[in-house]
Design a protein around this motif. Structure first.
Motif, PDB file in Angstrom:
ATOM      1  N   LYS A 126       0.998  -1.339   0.030  1.00 41.28           N
ATOM      2  CA  LYS A 126      -0.037  -0.123   0.017  1.00 41.28           C
ATOM      3  C   LYS A 126       0.870   0.989   0.055  1.00 41.28           C
ATOM      4  O   LYS A 126       1.970   1.192   0.517  1.00 41.28           O
ATOM      5  N   THR A 127       0.364   2.286  -0.342  1.00 42.46           N
ATOM      6  CA  THR A 127       1.061   3.475  -0.190  1.00 42.46           C
ATOM      7  C   THR A 127       1.068   4.258   0.953  1.00 42.46           C
ATOM      8  O   THR A 127       0.442   3.551   1.954  1.00 42.46           O
ATOM      9  N   LEU A 128       2.057   4.877   1.518  1.00 38.89           N
ATOM     10  CA  LEU A 128       2.398   5.304   2.882  1.00 38.89           C
ATOM     11  C   LEU A 128       1.086   6.046   3.214  1.00 38.89           C
ATOM     12  O   LEU A 128       0.936   6.180   4.426  1.00 38.89           O
ATOM     13  N   ARG A 129       0.550   6.791   2.421  1.00 33.45           N
ATOM     14  CA  ARG A 129      -0.883   7.355   2.936  1.00 33.45           C
ATOM     15  C   ARG A 129      -1.666   6.416   3.621  1.00 33.45           C
ATOM     16  O   ARG A 129      -2.488   6.736   4.611  1.00 33.45           O
ATOM     17  N   GLN A 130      -2.086   5.100   3.108  1.00 31.25           N
ATOM     18  CA  GLN A 130      -2.691   3.996   3.610  1.00 31.25           C
ATOM     19  C   GLN A 130      -2.129   3.397   4.680  1.00 31.25           C
ATOM     20  O   GLN A 130      -2.437   3.127   5.911  1.00 31.25           O
ATOM     21  N   SER A 131      -0.773   3.081   4.308  1.00 34.04           N
ATOM     22  CA  SER A 131      -0.068   1.882   5.536  1.00 34.04           C
ATOM     23  C   SER A 131       0.487   2.698   6.632  1.00 34.04           C
ATOM     24  O   SER A 131       0.590   1.920   7.914  1.00 34.04           O
ATOM     25  N   LEU A 132       0.465   4.171   6.763  1.00 31.97           N
ATOM     26  CA  LEU A 132       0.929   4.799   7.893  1.00 31.97           C
ATOM     27  C   LEU A 132      -0.477   5.506   8.725  1.00 31.97           C
ATOM     28  O   LEU A 132      -0.446   6.298   9.604  1.00 31.97           O
ATOM     29  N   ALA A 133      -1.780   5.232   8.146  1.00 33.01           N
ATOM     30  CA  ALA A 133      -2.929   5.825   8.681  1.00 33.01           C
ATOM     31  C   ALA A 133      -3.137   5.404   9.961  1.00 33.01           C
ATOM     32  O   ALA A 133      -3.419   6.150  10.878  1.00 33.01           O
ATOM     33  N   GLY A 134      -2.831   4.156  10.406  1.00 37.52           N
ATOM     34  CA  GLY A 134      -3.027   3.525  11.980  1.00 37.52           C
ATOM     35  C   GLY A 134      -2.030   4.342  12.604  1.00 37.52           C
ATOM     36  O   GLY A 134      -2.313   4.748  13.881  1.00 37.52           O
ATOM     37  N   TYR A 135      -0.757   4.389  12.377  1.00 40.00           N
ATOM     38  CA  TYR A 135       0.369   4.715  13.004  1.00 40.00           C
ATOM     39  C   TYR A 135      -0.006   6.297  13.232  1.00 40.00           C
ATOM     40  O   TYR A 135       0.383   6.686  14.482  1.00 40.00           O
ATOM     41  N   ALA A 136      -0.299   7.045  12.235  1.00 40.29           N
ATOM     42  CA  ALA A 136      -0.560   8.518  12.464  1.00 40.29           C
ATOM     43  C   ALA A 136      -1.855   8.867  13.036  1.00 40.29           C
ATOM     44  O   ALA A 136      -1.978  10.000  13.655  1.00 40.29           O
ATOM     45  N   SER A 172      -4.906   8.653  11.299  1.00 40.68           N
ATOM     46  CA  SER A 172      -6.070   8.705  10.111  1.00 40.68           C
ATOM     47  C   SER A 172      -5.142   8.930   8.889  1.00 40.68           C
ATOM     48  O   SER A 172      -3.834   9.593   9.003  1.00 40.68           O
ATOM     49  N   PRO A 173      -5.872   8.658   7.761  1.00 41.55           N
ATOM     50  CA  PRO A 173      -5.210   8.714   6.319  1.00 41.55           C
ATOM     51  C   PRO A 173      -4.830  10.305   6.532  1.00 41.55           C
ATOM     52  O   PRO A 173      -3.582  10.647   5.843  1.00 41.55           O
ATOM     53  N   ASP A 174      -5.602  11.295   6.750  1.00 45.93           N
ATOM     54  CA  ASP A 174      -5.306  12.625   6.782  1.00 45.93           C
ATOM     55  C   ASP A 174      -4.149  12.953   7.560  1.00 45.93           C
ATOM     56  O   ASP A 174      -3.127  13.921   7.123  1.00 45.93           O
ATOM     57  N   ALA A 175      -3.970  12.419   8.609  1.00 40.18           N
ATOM     58  CA  ALA A 175      -2.851  12.735   9.598  1.00 40.18           C
ATOM     59  C   ALA A 175      -1.665  12.143   8.904  1.00 40.18           C
ATOM     60  O   ALA A 175      -0.605  12.614   9.307  1.00 40.18           O
ATOM     61  N   ALA A 176      -1.742  10.881   8.232  1.00 39.74           N
ATOM     62  CA  ALA A 176      -0.661  10.411   7.771  1.00 39.74           C
ATOM     63  C   ALA A 176       0.058  11.264   6.622  1.00 39.74           C
ATOM     64  O   ALA A 176       1.055  11.627   6.469  1.00 39.74           O
ATOM     65  N   VAL A 177      -1.165  11.758   5.975  1.00 44.70           N
ATOM     66  CA  VAL A 177      -0.540  12.655   4.807  1.00 44.70           C
ATOM     67  C   VAL A 177       0.100  14.204   5.397  1.00 44.70           C
ATOM     68  O   VAL A 177       1.159  14.513   4.829  1.00 44.70           O
ATOM     69  N   ALA A 178      -0.417  14.513   6.436  1.00 43.03           N
ATOM     70  CA  ALA A 178       0.049  15.655   7.144  1.00 43.03           C
ATOM     71  C   ALA A 178       1.413  15.520   7.813  1.00 43.03           C
ATOM     72  O   ALA A 178       2.584  16.051   7.722  1.00 43.03           O
ATOM     73  N   LEU A 179       1.807  14.315   8.103  1.00 41.16           N
ATOM     74  CA  LEU A 179       2.908  13.646   8.858  1.00 41.16           C
ATOM     75  C   LEU A 179       4.026  13.740   7.597  1.00 41.16           C
ATOM     76  O   LEU A 179       5.275  14.070   7.786  1.00 41.16           O
ATOM     77  N   LEU A 180       3.535  13.059   6.457  1.00 41.27           N
ATOM     78  CA  LEU A 180       4.515  12.938   5.343  1.00 41.27           C
ATOM     79  C   LEU A 180       5.085  14.280   4.902  1.00 41.27           C
ATOM     80  O   LEU A 180       6.047  14.467   4.391  1.00 41.27           O
ATOM     81  N   GLU A 181       3.915  15.073   4.539  1.00 38.99           N
ATOM     82  CA  GLU A 181       4.244  16.440   4.199  1.00 38.99           C
ATOM     83  C   GLU A 181       5.118  17.195   5.073  1.00 38.99           C
ATOM     84  O   GLU A 181       6.214  17.813   4.638  1.00 38.99           O
ATOM     85  N   ALA A 182       5.075  17.060   6.149  1.00 38.24           N
ATOM     86  CA  ALA A 182       6.044  17.631   7.294  1.00 38.24           C
ATOM     87  C   ALA A 182       7.532  17.213   7.145  1.00 38.24           C
ATOM     88  O   ALA A 182       8.396  17.757   7.413  1.00 38.24           O
ATOM     89  N   ALA A 183       7.452  15.736   6.551  1.00 37.16           N
ATOM     90  CA  ALA A 183       8.788  15.232   6.567  1.00 37.16           C
ATOM     91  C   ALA A 183       9.192  15.163   5.075  1.00 37.16           C
ATOM     92  O   ALA A 183      10.306  14.980   4.622  1.00 37.16           O
ATOM     93  N   SER A 184       8.559  15.950   4.227  1.00 31.80           N
ATOM     94  CA  SER A 184       8.834  16.259   2.946  1.00 31.80           C
ATOM     95  C   SER A 184       8.876  14.842   1.823  1.00 31.80           C
ATOM     96  O   SER A 184       9.815  14.781   1.106  1.00 31.80           O
ATOM     97  N   ILE A 185       8.133  14.051   2.369  1.00 31.25           N
ATOM     98  CA  ILE A 185       8.050  12.598   1.810  1.00 31.25           C
ATOM     99  C   ILE A 185       6.579  12.606   0.917  1.00 31.25           C
ATOM    100  O   ILE A 185       5.477  12.741   1.562  1.00 31.25           O
ATOM    101  N   SER A 186       6.634  12.186  -0.121  1.00 31.88           N
ATOM    102  CA  SER A 186       5.568  12.055  -1.149  1.00 31.88           C
ATOM    103  C   SER A 186       4.600  10.985  -0.355  1.00 31.88           C
ATOM    104  O   SER A 186       4.892   9.768  -0.316  1.00 31.88           O
ATOM    105  N   PRO A 187       3.279  11.014  -0.047  1.00 32.20           N
ATOM    106  CA  PRO A 187       2.288  10.299   0.609  1.00 32.20           C
ATOM    107  C   PRO A 187       1.925   8.980  -0.556  1.00 32.20           C
ATOM    108  O   PRO A 187       1.501   7.915  -0.054  1.00 32.20           O
ATOM    109  N   GLY A 188       2.308   9.259  -1.963  1.00 31.36           N
ATOM    110  CA  GLY A 188       1.903   8.011  -2.803  1.00 31.36           C
ATOM    111  C   GLY A 188       2.864   7.091  -2.848  1.00 31.36           C
ATOM    112  O   GLY A 188       3.092   6.057  -3.770  1.00 31.36           O
ATOM    113  N   LEU A 189       4.192   7.302  -2.200  1.00 34.94           N
ATOM    114  CA  LEU A 189       5.125   6.219  -2.156  1.00 34.94           C
ATOM    115  C   LEU A 189       4.908   4.956  -1.319  1.00 34.94           C
ATOM    116  O   LEU A 189       4.088   5.024  -0.564  1.00 34.94           O
ATOM    117  N   ARG A 190       5.759   4.098  -1.530  1.00 34.67           N
ATOM    118  CA  ARG A 190       5.478   2.708  -0.690  1.00 34.67           C
ATOM    119  C   ARG A 190       6.787   2.677   0.181  1.00 34.67           C
ATOM    120  O   ARG A 190       7.770   3.295  -0.104  1.00 34.67           O
TER     121      ARG A 190
END
Ligand code: SAM
Length: 312
Positions: A255-265, A267-285
């Motif tokens: 799965k993409t990080l947006r999905q695979s990190l949803a539980g860790y973050a 929610s999916p939106d929180a995962a996207v926010a975290l990845l953006e703060a880290a300058s990493i594309s949420p579409g990566l695996r």
């Protein structure tokens, strides 16, 4: 000193009434050339203290003692642990250079659990033919609980070695590759065939050379952080957060990080926010992220930014 050959191993198994246990990963080396090669590659200096996990019947232990070091041998099987000092004495080595602990190595919680004999230094090297089913947890555990351990030369299943040495985007790249990269650098040393063991395993083996790197220095170089002021506790908190992110991302590696990190973050939106703060594309695996990327994600989760200053 004379090392154990195939006849010795069979005779010891018969005398001790040991039939090798698959569950405990008991495949004993029957070839003196193989254990001498491992001991030589470890670069041991006389007088060093080396820790060996799973000495078994003593094949590698004797080769280590031949190098003039002291050996702390941690063996889970009480029959093998009890026989080890006898085998060592009978083969021309001094049992005064051997310290045997009869226990599960995963239960060692720190250097004090090694119960070092008077005058023995804490070990800087791990040299072992690891039980294959728990090789990764054992190495990661020892790196965590023995901070003085500088290097490890260990024999493992060839497939496990591939995972340990894999780089970003390699087919074998996964959670073990990233976690070992947190602690240091790892490279393949040499391959070992199946015919040097009793019983012969149904997998190939490889010896791997691990060197610990200074985590503070890596944080400073990779992340442009200024970690001099960080305490060991702060770095340990960051490590645990990195490993949590790695576990989450690789548990759904397709799965993409947006999905695979949803539980860790959260929610999916929180995962996207975290990845953006880290300058990493949420579409990566997960397989596209280095240990530095995971550290940025963990820092963003802990401190709200990956551009981390010394945390409060
Ligand atoms: N070093 C010996 C050799 O090279 O012939 C034996 C290696 S054999 C692959 C692995 C050894 O690890 C066995 O003796 C087994 O009983 C021991 N072992 C398995 N799990 C262990 C654990 N959790 N802690 C300590 N020893 C363990």
């Amino acid at each position: 000193m004379f090392l154990l050959g195939a006849r010795d191993i069979l005779a010891l198994c018969a005398a001790l009434e040991v039939s090798p246990s698959k569950k405990k990963g008991q495949n004993f080396v029957t070839d003196p050339g193989t254990v001498r090669r491992i001991a030589a590659a470890a670069g041991i200096s006389p007088g060093d203290t080396v820790v060996e996990i799973g000495p078994g019947l003593g094949s590698l232990t004797l080769a280590l003692l031949e190098q003039g070091c002291k050996v702390i041998a941690i063996e889970i099987d009480p029959r093998l642990a009890a026989a080890l000092p006898v085998t060592v004495s009978q083969h021309g080595a001094s049992s005064a250079d051997l310290h045997v602990l009869t226990q599960d190595a995963l239960e060692i919680a720190g250097v004090s659990d090694l119960d070092l004999p008077a005058g023995w230094a804490a070990p800087r090297q791990l040299v072992a033919n690891l039980p294959y089913n728990v090789a990764t947890p054992l190495l990661l555990h020892f790196l965590e609980v023995l901070p003085g351990l500088e290097c490890a030369l260990v024999m493992v299943q060839a497939e496990v070695a591939e995972r340990w040495v894999a780089g970003v985007a390699d087919a074998a790249y996964g959670a073990p590759s990233v976690k070992l990269a947190w602690w240091g650098s790892v490279k393949r040393a040499f391959k070992v065939g199946r015919n040097v063991f009793y019983p012969a395993p149904n997998v190939d083996s490889a010896v791997v050379d691990f060197r610990r790197l200074e985590v503070r220095q890596r944080l400073e170089e990779d992340l442009k952080l200024s970690p001099q002021g960080w305490t060991d506790e702060t770095i340990e908190t960051l490590r645990q957060e990195v490993f949590a992110a790695v576990n989450a991302a690789f548990s759904q590696r397709r799965k993409t990080l947006r999905q695979s990190l949803a539980g860790y973050a959260g929610s999916p939106d929180a995962a996207v926010a975290l990845l953006e703060a880290a300058s990493i594309s949420p579409g990566l695996r997960a397989e596209r992220l280095s240990v530095t990327d995971f550290t940025k994600i963990a820092a963003a989760k802990l401190y709200g930014t990956s551009d981390t200053k010394c945390p409060e």
